[in-house]
Enzyme design. Structure first.
Site, short mmCIF file in Angstrom:
data_model
loop_
_atom_site.label_atom_id
_atom_site.label_comp_id
_atom_site.label_asym_id
_atom_site.label_seq_id
_atom_site.Cartn_x
_atom_site.Cartn_y
_atom_site.Cartn_z
N HIS A 211 0.87 -1.18 0.00
CA HIS A 211 0.00 0.00 0.00
C HIS A 211 0.90 1.23 0.00
O HIS A 211 1.77 1.38 0.86
CB HIS A 211 -0.92 0.00 1.23
CG HIS A 211 -1.84 1.17 1.24
ND1 HIS A 211 -3.08 1.16 0.62
CD2 HIS A 211 -1.70 2.41 1.77
CE1 HIS A 211 -3.65 2.34 0.78
NE2 HIS A 211 -2.85 3.11 1.47
N CYS A 212 0.71 2.11 -0.98
CA CYS A 212 1.57 3.29 -1.12
C CYS A 212 0.83 4.51 -0.56
O CYS A 212 -0.26 4.84 -1.04
CB CYS A 212 1.91 3.48 -2.60
SG CYS A 212 2.62 5.08 -2.98
N ILE A 213 1.43 5.18 0.45
CA ILE A 213 0.71 6.31 1.07
C ILE A 213 0.72 7.55 0.16
O ILE A 213 -0.14 8.40 0.28
CB ILE A 213 1.27 6.69 2.47
CG1 ILE A 213 2.75 7.05 2.41
CG2 ILE A 213 1.03 5.58 3.46
CD1 ILE A 213 3.24 7.72 3.68
N GLY B 154 -1.99 6.87 -2.13
CA GLY B 154 -3.18 6.61 -1.32
C GLY B 154 -3.92 5.35 -1.71
O GLY B 154 -5.11 5.21 -1.43
N ARG B 155 -3.23 4.42 -2.39
CA ARG B 155 -3.88 3.15 -2.72
C ARG B 155 -2.83 2.05 -2.92
O ARG B 155 -1.63 2.32 -2.90
CB ARG B 155 -4.76 3.23 -3.98
CG ARG B 155 -4.06 3.52 -5.23
CD ARG B 155 -4.47 4.82 -5.82
NE ARG B 155 -5.89 4.99 -6.00
CZ ARG B 155 -6.60 5.94 -5.39
NH1 ARG B 155 -6.03 6.75 -4.54
NH2 ARG B 155 -7.88 6.10 -5.66
#
Ligand SMILES: [Zn+2]
Ligand SMILES: [Zn+2]
Length: 286
Positions: free
Chosen positions: A121-123, A126-127
């Site tokens: 999950h990549c902050i 955001g997804r």
């Protein structure tokens, strides 16, 4: 071209929104900083070198943003594909989504769904990054890395001018920790801004180079970050070329040009080839 379904664009949780907001703001500010302050300072008159820098800078900026948005906009779930009601070998039942999830799919508590061939999950986007958007994520990180290194090269003269020619301890604090220098009133707003931009580019170049090489290394091994972190065997390692195609599509050598270049993925993210030549359905027959 692979058909993609757009998902909800705006990040769901607060941390993701903050990280996304900072990344976008910094990208636009940094782009304008190089284009309207640094390049005109290096080349006050219009010349071929200035034009080349402006065109190359624009190319990097556009490719970073478009790959970033593609990584955000693509639906990473199984979408409308009907998943089997019988639990097949290698599949697992997701109690939250209440369906049988294919091998390599993992449920994400931030995205609130099962993500096909989930990497992580990549902050900043955001997804989740998974089967359908890994290409765009890798390219966005790659362009961020090249862009930061390029900005360091452009900023070098300016940074050296401040550091060497006008060096004093106030300038040093402003360069090493611009926010501290500004808070203590040691630097003016403009010096703070310039120091912040130069410092951010230096940190970003180290960070994104490491991140890009890490993900490229895993892609070439046919492994996701999730599988690597959990020590899974590399049963999907089909050789570096096929592994690249699985992540970047059959036209993997062209994807750097633009996210608009069609490069269909060989797999559907549900059924995977294994190193031993078996599909998961055949495993039970062994
Ligand atoms: Zn799920
Ligand atoms: Zn997620």
């Amino acid at each position: 071209m692979t058909s993609f379904k757009l998902q909800r664009f705006w990040p769901r949780n607060g941390v993701d929104r903050l990280a996304f907001g900072f990344t976008m703001t910094e990208l636009f500010v940094e782009g304008c900083f190089e284009m309207f302050i640094i390049i005109p300072k290096l080349y006050p008159e219009m010349c071929m070198a200035k034009l080349c820098h402006m065109l190359f800078g624009t190319f990097l900026f556009v490719n970073t943003i478009t790959n970033f948005f593609y990584a955000m906009g693509i639906d990473v779930t199984s979408g409308s594909t009907v998943l089997p009601s019988v639990l097949k070998p290698g599949w697992k039942y997701c109690h939250t989504c209440m369906h049988n999830a294919p091998p390599r799919a993992v449920h994400c508590w931030s995205c609130e769904c099962c993500v096909l061939k989930r990497d992580h999950h990549c902050i900043f986007t955001g997804r989740c990054i998974g089967h359908k958007n890994l290409r765009f994520y890798l390219l966005a990180v790659g362009y961020l890395c090249v862009g930061a290194l390029y900005a360091n090269y452009l900023n070098m003269d300016y940074a050296m001018e401040i550091l060497v020619e006008n060096f004093n301890w106030k300038v040093f604090i402003a360069m090493a920790a611009p926010l501290v220098g500004w808070t203590l009133g040691l630097t003016e707003s403009m010096s703070f801004f310039v120091s912040f931009q130069c410092g951010t580019c230096m940190i970003a170049s180290f960070m994104f180079t490491g991140l890009f090489l890490f993900h490229l290394h895993l892609i070439l091994r046919g492994q996701t970050t999730h599988e690597w972190r959990n020590g899974h065997e590399r049963v999907h390692d089909l050789g570096w070329k096929r592994n690249l195609q699985e992540a970047l599509g059959t036209r993997w050598y062209l994807v750097w040009i633009s996210p608009l270049i069609p490069s269909p993925l060989p797999g559907d993210g549900i059924y995977f080839r294994r190193r031993d030549g078996m599909m998961y359905e055949n495993v039970k027959d062994l």
